[in-house]
Motif scaffolding. Structure first.
Motif, PDB file in Angstrom:
ATOM      1  N   GLY A 639       0.792  -1.222   0.000  1.00 56.10           N
ATOM      2  CA  GLY A 639       0.000   0.000   0.000  1.00 56.10           C
ATOM      3  C   GLY A 639       0.821   1.267   0.000  1.00 56.10           C
ATOM      4  N   LYS A 640       2.168   1.135   0.063  1.00 58.05           N
ATOM      5  CA  LYS A 640       3.043   2.313   0.056  1.00 58.05           C
ATOM      6  C   LYS A 640       4.067   2.191  -1.070  1.00 58.05           C
ATOM      7  N   LYS A 641       4.639   3.332  -1.442  1.00 55.50           N
ATOM      8  CA  LYS A 641       5.626   3.363  -2.507  1.00 55.50           C
ATOM      9  C   LYS A 641       6.945   2.757  -2.041  1.00 55.50           C
ATOM     10  N   GLU A 642       7.563   1.986  -2.917  1.00 54.73           N
ATOM     11  CA  GLU A 642       8.866   1.396  -2.592  1.00 54.73           C
ATOM     12  C   GLU A 642       9.924   2.498  -2.528  1.00 54.73           C
ATOM     13  N   ASN A 643      10.790   2.429  -1.532  1.00 50.95           N
ATOM     14  CA  ASN A 643      11.853   3.429  -1.417  1.00 50.95           C
ATOM     15  C   ASN A 643      13.114   2.792  -0.863  1.00 50.95           C
ATOM     16  N   TYR A 644      14.253   3.502  -1.092  1.00 50.59           N
ATOM     17  CA  TYR A 644      15.535   3.026  -0.594  1.00 50.59           C
ATOM     18  C   TYR A 644      15.642   3.278   0.909  1.00 50.59           C
ATOM     19  N   VAL A 645      16.321   2.373   1.601  1.00 53.09           N
ATOM     20  CA  VAL A 645      16.559   2.527   3.036  1.00 53.09           C
ATOM     21  C   VAL A 645      17.994   2.119   3.333  1.00 53.09           C
ATOM     22  N   ALA A 646      18.517   2.677   4.437  1.00 56.33           N
ATOM     23  CA  ALA A 646      19.797   2.230   4.985  1.00 56.33           C
ATOM     24  C   ALA A 646      19.496   1.219   6.080  1.00 56.33           C
ATOM     25  N   ILE A 647      20.255   0.123   6.088  1.00 52.01           N
ATOM     26  CA  ILE A 647      19.967  -0.990   6.986  1.00 52.01           C
ATOM     27  C   ILE A 647      21.197  -1.264   7.840  1.00 52.01           C
ATOM     28  N   LYS A 648      21.043  -1.102   9.151  1.00 53.27           N
ATOM     29  CA  LYS A 648      22.088  -1.487  10.088  1.00 53.27           C
ATOM     30  C   LYS A 648      21.755  -2.873  10.616  1.00 53.27           C
ATOM     31  N   THR A 649      22.726  -3.789  10.544  1.00 55.74           N
ATOM     32  CA  THR A 649      22.480  -5.152  10.988  1.00 55.74           C
ATOM     33  C   THR A 649      23.300  -5.449  12.230  1.00 55.74           C
ATOM     34  N   LEU A 650      22.787  -6.342  13.054  1.00 57.48           N
ATOM     35  CA  LEU A 650      23.480  -6.793  14.257  1.00 57.48           C
ATOM     36  C   LEU A 650      24.132  -8.127  13.952  1.00 57.48           C
ATOM     37  N   LYS A 651      25.469  -8.149  14.021  1.00 57.80           N
ATOM     38  CA  LYS A 651      26.193  -9.368  13.655  1.00 57.80           C
ATOM     39  C   LYS A 651      25.877 -10.495  14.636  1.00 57.80           C
ATOM     40  N   GLY A 652      26.048 -11.718  14.165  1.00 53.57           N
ATOM     41  CA  GLY A 652      25.719 -12.883  14.963  1.00 53.57           C
ATOM     42  C   GLY A 652      26.613 -13.033  16.181  1.00 53.57           C
ATOM     43  N   GLY A 653      26.156 -13.842  17.134  1.00 51.49           N
ATOM     44  CA  GLY A 653      26.932 -14.077  18.340  1.00 51.49           C
ATOM     45  C   GLY A 653      26.838 -12.955  19.349  1.00 51.49           C
ATOM     46  N   TYR A 654      25.812 -12.121  19.243  1.00 49.46           N
ATOM     47  CA  TYR A 654      25.707 -10.971  20.138  1.00 49.46           C
ATOM     48  C   TYR A 654      25.186 -11.401  21.504  1.00 49.46           C
ATOM     49  N   THR A 655      25.505 -10.582  22.513  1.00 51.59           N
ATOM     50  CA  THR A 655      24.982 -10.782  23.858  1.00 51.59           C
ATOM     51  C   THR A 655      23.676 -10.008  24.014  1.00 51.59           C
ATOM     52  N   ASP A 656      22.970 -10.284  25.112  1.00 50.45           N
ATOM     53  CA  ASP A 656      21.732  -9.545  25.369  1.00 50.45           C
ATOM     54  C   ASP A 656      22.010  -8.058  25.510  1.00 50.45           C
ATOM     55  N   LYS A 657      23.134  -7.711  26.148  1.00 49.60           N
ATOM     56  CA  LYS A 657      23.479  -6.287  26.320  1.00 49.60           C
ATOM     57  C   LYS A 657      23.751  -5.637  24.973  1.00 49.60           C
ATOM     58  N   GLN A 658      24.477  -6.330  24.092  1.00 53.35           N
ATOM     59  CA  GLN A 658      24.746  -5.766  22.770  1.00 53.35           C
ATOM     60  C   GLN A 658      23.447  -5.559  21.994  1.00 53.35           C
ATOM     61  N   ARG A 659      22.508  -6.488  22.132  1.00 52.47           N
ATOM     62  CA  ARG A 659      21.220  -6.331  21.436  1.00 52.47           C
ATOM     63  C   ARG A 659      20.457  -5.123  21.981  1.00 52.47           C
ATOM     64  N   ARG A 660      20.463  -4.958  23.312  1.00 56.17           N
ATOM     65  CA  ARG A 660      19.781  -3.805  23.895  1.00 56.17           C
ATOM     66  C   ARG A 660      20.433  -2.495  23.454  1.00 56.17           C
ATOM     67  N   ASP A 661      21.774  -2.449  23.483  1.00 57.60           N
ATOM     68  CA  ASP A 661      22.472  -1.230  23.068  1.00 57.60           C
ATOM     69  C   ASP A 661      22.212  -0.931  21.597  1.00 57.60           C
ATOM     70  N   PHE A 662      22.175  -1.988  20.766  1.00 54.16           N
ATOM     71  CA  PHE A 662      21.933  -1.787  19.336  1.00 54.16           C
ATOM     72  C   PHE A 662      20.542  -1.205  19.095  1.00 54.16           C
ATOM     73  N   LEU A 663      19.523  -1.780  19.754  1.00 52.67           N
ATOM     74  CA  LEU A 663      18.149  -1.329  19.537  1.00 52.67           C
ATOM     75  C   LEU A 663      17.835  -0.026  20.263  1.00 52.67           C
ATOM     76  N   SER A 664      18.713   0.372  21.222  1.00 51.54           N
ATOM     77  CA  SER A 664      18.450   1.634  21.915  1.00 51.54           C
ATOM     78  C   SER A 664      18.471   2.806  20.947  1.00 51.54           C
ATOM     79  N   GLU A 665      19.306   2.722  19.883  1.00 46.55           N
ATOM     80  CA  GLU A 665      19.329   3.819  18.912  1.00 46.55           C
ATOM     81  C   GLU A 665      17.973   3.948  18.225  1.00 46.55           C
ATOM     82  N   ALA A 666      17.312   2.812  17.948  1.00 49.21           N
ATOM     83  CA  ALA A 666      15.971   2.881  17.352  1.00 49.21           C
ATOM     84  C   ALA A 666      14.972   3.466  18.341  1.00 49.21           C
ATOM     85  N   SER A 667      15.112   3.124  19.636  1.00 46.38           N
ATOM     86  CA  SER A 667      14.211   3.694  20.641  1.00 46.38           C
ATOM     87  C   SER A 667      14.359   5.204  20.726  1.00 46.38           C
ATOM     88  N   ILE A 668      15.566   5.702  20.455  1.00 48.82           N
ATOM     89  CA  ILE A 668      15.804   7.151  20.488  1.00 48.82           C
ATOM     90  C   ILE A 668      15.276   7.795  19.208  1.00 48.82           C
TER      91      ILE A 668
END
Length: 982
Positions: A639-668
Motif C-alpha cells: 500500500g506504500k511506494k517502494e523506497n531506498y533505506v539504509a539498513i544497520k544489521t546486528l552481527k551474529g553471536g551478540y549478547t543480550d546487552k549488545q542487542r539492547r544497546d543496538f536497539l536503543s538507537e531505534a528507541s531514540i
C-alpha cells in the motif's frame, strides 16, 4: 607434554613456511656452464678478429665453453648472437654474465678507440628464423638492454678477477628471443651466460593455497583457493588473492575470507583446518577454536559441528547448539489454596530442581469432580484465570467462575523450554478443593425499624460452618456505598435494627468455613412496616428545599473553578528549570530515555515499528558499523511506494546487552519527527539478523562529502546546510535531548543537499573508532576531544550548551570543506590550547559573520553561548542578506598560536618531488595525472594554467584554486635547461 610438542611443531612449520616465502624461485632458460658441446653461436664482423669460441676456466676453475675477442681498432662492431631461447611464459627475464676485461692501458696495441665496455641486445621472435644475415646486424631491429662496463680489469701482473653482471630484459611477448653481444674495441672473454626468470613459490597462508606464480608485470595478481575443510562465507564469495612481485617475492598478506568449516579449527599457524577431537565441537564457520562439549552433551566422533544431548536431557528449539543440555523441572512444592466465594487463590513454592534452565513457567489444570473422591472431568469454559492458565511467570494464580458446593481437582505443573520434548510429560502437584454451598434467607419477622431473619443450615458435611455474613441494602438507593451494611452471626438467625420505616431492604447471606467464604445466596427483598401519618410529614418539604440549596451552591463553585483554570491555560508554556534550560509546557513532546525503562525492550516496542522481513530486500553492503554491517536496500510495505533505506544489521553471536544497546538507537530515533533528523523507518527483531531501517541518504557523511566536493559550493549553499543542522539541533534541545557527539561525520546528506542529524547510538555511550584518537577523562568514558566543550571534558557536564560548542566546530568543518579540526595536533595539545583561550581561526574565504558566530559558540562560560533558536535566527538573517556573506576574514585557516606553530612552510626544497607537494596540500589524488603529463619536477610547474589543469582532468574549481595558489605561494621560478638540477 603432547600440547607442548604440537606447539613446537607448529612453530617450526611457520618458520619453514616463512623461509620458503622469503626465497624466490628461479627457472633457468639457458646456462652455458652446463653445455658439454660447442655452443655454435652466430658471429658477425666486417673485419678481423671475430668472436672465437674456446674452452676456458670459470671462477671455480671448471672447464666451460667461452667466447673471447680482442680488438685492436674500435671503429667496427663485432657481433655475437645466441640461439633462440624459449621464454616459457615469462614476461621479464634476467641475464647473468660472467666475463673478464683487459685494461686498455695494459694492451700492447693501445689505441684511443679502445673500450672497456660492450653492449647487450635482444631480439624477439615467434619462430627460430635467425640466419647469418637476418635480422640485420644493427641496433634496430634489436632492442638494447644496456652498455656493460667492467668493475674489475685485468692488468699485467695483476690479480685475475671476474666480473658478474645481472641485467633485466622485458617485457617479452613472443615465443622466444635471441641474445646479442656487440664489442667495439674491447678485449674480453665471455665466460658464461645464464638466462633465468623469477617466480613466486607455492604458498599456504591464512587458510589459502596459492600455486607457483610467474609474474607477468611489476606486480602479478595470483588467485588461490581455500585449504581442505575451509570455505568462504556468503552467497558470492570472492576467491583468495595475493600479489607476486617481479622479484619472485610474495607481496604483503593475502586478501582472503577463508575460514574453517563447522567441526574444524585452524592449526599450524592457519596452514590447515584440523578436525575437532572427540568430545569437542565447533558450531559454525569462523576463526574460533574447537570447544568442549557443553554440560550433559557428548560427541563420539571427530569433526563434529554440535554435541548430542545425553539421555534424559534436551535442547529447546530456541537453544543454540553451544548451550548445555537441560531437563524438565521437578514438581512445584506445597500448593496452598484459599477459597473465597466461588473463587480460589493458589500459591506454591518453586521446584527443588529447575532442570538447569531459567525459563521456568507454570500452568494449572482444572478438573471438576462429582464427589470429593469421585470421577473427575475437565472444567467447563466459564472458569477464568488471572494472570492466565498457562505460561505463568510467578507462583500465584487466581481462579474464579467456580460452581458453589462443588469439588475441584487442581494440578499445578512446572515447565521449562524442554518440557515439551520429554516423553514423561510435565511434573505437577495436585490438590482437591470443594467450594461452599450458597445460603438463602427463608423466614422474616418485620417491624417499623427492624427485621428478624432466619435461614437453613447448608447440608455439606466436609466443612464446618464457622460464621455467617449477612449483607443488606436499601433497595431504593441501589448499590450506593453508604446504603449497604454487613453483619456477622455465629448462628443461622440475626436481628437487623435501626432500619428505616416503610423501606425495602435487599438481603443476602453467605457462610464462612476453613476454606474461606462461600458465595452470597440469592438476594431476597423484605420491607419494614409503615407508621400512621407517613404522607403528611412536613420534614419531607424541608429536606427537598435543603437539597436544592446544596445543588445551587455546588454549581456556583464549579463555575468559578472553571474560569480560573481557563485563564491559567493561556499563560506562557515555556518554564525555566534550575539550570537555566527551558522546558516546553503542555502539548510538547519530551524525550524519554529508553534506559529508564525497567525492560528496555518495552521502549523498543513503544517507539519503533516492527517491519516484516519479507518487505525488505538488501542490495549491497556500503559500510560497517559498531555492531555489524551497514547495507543499502529497498523497503516495500504493501500500500506504500517502494523506497531506498539504509539498513544497520546486528552481527551474529551478540549478547543480550549488545542487542539492547543496538536497539536503543531505534528507541531514540523513533521519538523524533523533524526534516533535519534522520527518520526511522522501523526495526526487524522477529528474525535474524536484527535490523534497524532508516531513510537512505545518498551522499553519505557530511565531512567526506565536503572533502570530495572541495570548493564546489557557494557560501550561501554552505550556510543553508548549516541552517538545516541548527534547525534539527533546535528541535532536539526543545525535547530536552543532548546529542553529545555532534560532528560533521555524524551528519548525513541526501541527494537534495538536505543535512540531517544522525548517529544517536553514541549519545549515551561515548566512543570513537581507533582512527580518531580520544581523550579518556578522569571520570571514565571516551570523549571526542576536538568537538567537545571544556566543561564536558573536565566534568562530563553535557548540556544543550555543550552541543552548541560542538555545533561551532561543525560550522568550521563545513566552511573548510571537511578539514580536520585543529589539524594534526594531539588531543592534549588541543585541551591546553583551549584552556589558554585559543580558538580556531577562520577558514579560507569564510564570511566574518560566520566566524564570529563560531566564536560565540566557543564561549568558555556555557551560559554565554547562544541557544540553537538564536543560531537559527542568525543564519536566517544571513540568508536573507547574501551581501553580508561577501565580507570575509583575512586570516587563512592554519595555526596562529604558539602551541600550533609546529609545521614548516612549504618551499620548493621542502617538497622534493611533485608527489610530496601534492600530498602536502592534500591533492595527492592527482599525482598520477601530473606525472603522466610530464610534470616530473617542481620547476616545471612555474607556468601551469587553469587550461593545463583542465587537460589533467582537474575540473573542480576549488581544487584548481588550491593548486594554483600553492604554486604561487611556493614562488617557483622557471629555470633554463642549463640550470636545472638533476
Amino acid at each position: 607434554m603432547e600440547l607442548f610438542s604440537r606447539n613446537v611443531a607448529a612453530l617450526w612449520i611457520i618458520l619453514l613456511e616463512f623461509l620458503l616465502r622469503s626465497v624466490a624461485e628461479e627457472e633457468v632458460l639457458m646456462n652455458t656452464k652446463t653445455e658439454t658441446s660447442d655452443l655454435k653461436w652466430t658471429t658477425y664482423s666486417r673485419s678481423k678478429p671475430e668472436w672465437e669460441e674456446i674452452s676456458g676456466l670459470d671462477e671455480e676453475n671448471n672447464s666451460v665453453r667461452t667466447y673471447q675477442i680482442c680488438q685492436a681498432d674500435g671503429s667496427s662492431s663485432h657481433w655475437l648472437r645466441s640461439k633462440l631461447i624459449e621464454r616459457r611464459g615469462a614476461s621479464q627475464v634476467y641475464v647473468e654474465l660472467l666475463f673478464t676485461m683487459i685494461e686498455c692501458s695494459s694492451r700492447s696495441t693501445h689505441h684511443r678507440s679502445c673500450k672497456e665496455t660492450f653492449n647487450l641486445y635482444y631480439y624477439q621472435s615467434d619462430t627460430d628464423d635467425a640466419t647469418a644475415t637476418h635480422p640485420a646486424w644493427m641496433e634496430n631491429p634489436y632492442t638494447k638492454v644496456d652498455t656493460v662496463a667492467a668493475d674489475f680489469l685485468l692488468r699485467k701482473g695483476g690479480e685475475k678477477k671476474f666480473n658478474v653482471k645481472t641485467l633485466r630484459l622485458g617485457p617479452l611477448t613472443k615465443r622466444g628471443f635471441y641474445l646479442a653481444f656487440q664489442a667495439q674495441g674491447a678485449c674480453m672473454a665471455l665466460l658464461s651466460v645464464r638466462v633465468f626468470f623469477k617466480k613466486c613459490p607455492a604458498l599456504t597462508r591464512s587458510l589459502s593455497v596459492f600455486l607457483e606464480t610467474v609474474p607477468r608485470s611489476l606486480v602479478q595478481e595470483a588467485v588461490g583457493q581455500c585449504v581442505a575443510n575451509a570455505a568462504q562465507p556468503g552467497p558470492n564469495p570472492r576467491p583468495p588473492k595475493m600479489f607476486c612481485g617481479e622479484d619472485g617475492q610474495w607481496v604483503d598478506q593475502p586478501t582472503t575470507t577463508c575460514t574453517c568449516l563447522p567441526g574444524f579449527e585452524a592449526s599450524h599457524g592457519e596452514l590447515e583446518c584440523r578436525a575437532c577431537p572427540v568430545g569437542h565441537f565447533k558450531m559454525g564457520s569462523g576463526p574460533g577454536p574447537c570447544s568442549l562439549c557443553p554440560d550433559s552433551s557428548h560427541t563420539g566422533e571427530m569433526g563434529s559441528a554440535s554435541c548430542a544431548c545425553r539421555p534424559g536431557f534436551y535442547r529447546a528449539p530456541t537453544d543454540s547448539p553451544d548451550t548445555p543440555c537441560t531437563r524438565p523441572p521437578s514438581s512445584p512444592r506445597s500448593p496452598v489454596p484459599q477459597v473465597n466465594d466461588t473463587s480460589l487463590t493458589l500459591e506454591w513454592s518453586e521446584p527443588l530442581d529447575s532442570g538447569g534452565r531459567s525459563d521456568l513457567t507454570y500452568s494449572v489444570e482444572c478438573r471438576m469432580c462429582s464427589a470429593p473422591r469421585g470421577p473427575c472431568m475437565p472444567c467447563v469454559d466459564g472458569v477464568n484465570y488471572r494472570p492466565s492458565q498457562t505460561g505463568i511467570q510467578g507462583r500465584r494464580v487466581s481462579i474464579w467462575g467456580l460452581r458453589p458446593h462443588t469439588t475441584y481437582s487442581f494440578t499445578v505443573m512446572a515447565l521449562n523450554g524442554v518440557s515439551p520434548l520429554s516423553l514423561q510429560g510435565p511434573a505437577g502437584e495436585t490438590i482437591n478443593i470443594t467450594t461452599i454451598e450458597s445460603v438463602n434467607c427463608s423466614k422474616v419477622t418485620a417491624t417499623e425499624s427492624s427485621l428478624t431473619l432466619h435461614w437453613n443450615t447448608p447440608t455439606q458435611s466436609h466443612y464446618r460452618i464457622l460464621q455467617y455474613q449477612l449483607r443488606y441494602c436499601e433497595k431504593e438507593r441501589g448499590s450506593e456505598e453508604n446504603s449497604c451494611h454487613f453483619m456477622e452471626s455465629n448462628i443461622n438467625e440475626v436481628v437487623l435494627s435501626d432500619l428505616r420505616r416503610a423501606t425495602q431492604y435487599e438481603v443476602q447471606v453467605r457462610a464462612r468455613t476453613l476454606g474461606g467464604y462461600g458465595s452470597f445466596g440469592q438476594a431476597v427483598v423484605f420491607r419494614t412496616l409503615p407508621d400512621e401519618d407517613d404522607s403528611s410529614s412536613p420534614l419531607l418539604v424541608t429536606g427537598i428545599l435543603i437539597a436544592m440549596g446544596m445543588l445551587l451552591l455546588i454549581i456556583v463553585i464549579a463555575a468559578a473553578i472553571y474560569c480560573i483554570r481557563k485563564q491559567s491555560h493561556f499563560k506562557d508554556p515555556e518554564m525555566s528549570d534550575k539550570n537555566g534550560q527551558y522546558l516546553m509546557g503542555q502539548g510538547v513532546k519530551v524525550y524519554i530515555d529508553p534506559f529508564t525503562y525497567e525492560d528496555p525492550n518495552e521502549a523498543v516496542r513503544e517507539f519503533a515499528k516492527e517491519i516484516d522481513v519479507s518487505c525488505v530486500k538488501i542490495e549491497e553492503v556500503i559500510g560497517a558499523g559498531e555492531f555489524g554491517e551497514v547495507c543499502r536496500g529497498r523497503l516495500r510495505i504493501p500500500g506504500k511506494k517502494e523506497n531506498y533505506v539504509a539498513i544497520k544489521t546486528l552481527k551474529g553471536g551478540y549478547t543480550d546487552k549488545q542487542r539492547r544497546d543496538f536497539l536503543s538507537e531505534a528507541s531514540i530515533m523513533g521519538q523524533f519527527q523533524h526534516p533535519n533528523i534522520i527518520h526511522l523507518e522501523g526495526i526487524i527483531t522477529a528474525s535474524c539478523p536484527v535490523m534497524i531501517l532508516t531513510e537512505f541518504m545518498e551522499n553519505g557523511a557530511l565531512d567526506s562529502f565536503l572533502r570530495l566536493n572541495d570548493g564546489q559550493f557557494t557560501p550561501i549553499q554552505l550556510v543553508g546546510m548549516l541552517r538545516g543542522i541548527a534547525s534539527g539541533m533546535k528541535y532536539l534541545s526543545e525535547m530536552s535531548y543532548v546529542h553529545r557527539d555532534l560532528a560533521a561525520r555524524n551528519i548525513l546528506v541526501n541527494s537534495n543537499l538536505v543535512c540531517k542529524v544522525s548517529d544517536f547510538g553514541l549519545s549515551r555511550f561515548l566512543q570513537e573508532n581507533s582512527s580518531d584518537p580520544t581523550y579518556t577523562s578522569s571520570l571514565g568514558g571516551k570523549i571526542p576531544i576536538r568537538w567537545t566543550a571544556p566543561e564536558a571534558i573536565a566534568f562530563r557536564k553535557f548540556t544543550s550548551a555543550s552541543d552548541v560548542w560542538s555545533y561551532g566546530i561543525v560550522m568550521w568543518e563545513v566552511m573548510s570543506f571537511g578539514e580536520r579540526p585543529y589539524w594534526d595536533m594531539s588531543n592534549q595539545d588541543v585541551i591546553n590550547a583551549i584552556e589558554q583561550d585559543y580558538r580556531l581561526p577562520p577558514p579560507p574565504d569564510c564570511p566574518t559573520h560566520l566566524h564570529q558566530l563560531m566564536l560565540d559558540c566557543w564561549q568558555k562560560e556555557r551560559t554565554a553561548r547562544p541557544r540553537f533558536s538564536n543560531i537559527v535566527s542568525a543564519l536566517d538573517k544571513l540568508i536573507r542578506n547574501p551581501a553580508s556573506l561577501k565580507i570575509t576574514a583575512q586570516e587563512g585557516a592554519g595555526p596562529s598560536h604558539p602551541l600550533l606553530d609546529q609545521r614548516s612552510p612549504l618551499t620548493p626544497t621542502s617538497c622534493g618531488t611533485v608527489g610530496d607537494w601534492l600530498r602536502a596540500i592534500k591533492m595527492e589524488r592527482y599525482e598520477e595525472s601530473f606525472l603522466q603529463a610530464g610534470y616530473t619536477s617542481m620547476q616545471l610547474l612555474a607556468h601551469i594554467t587553469t587550461e593545463d589543469l583542465l587537460r589533467l582532468g582537474i575540473t573542480l574549481a576549488g581544487h584548481q584554486k588550491k593548486i594554483l595558489s600553492s604554486i604561487e605561494a611556493l614562488g617557483i621560478q622557471n629555470k633554463t635547461p642549463g640550470n636545472v638540477l638533476y
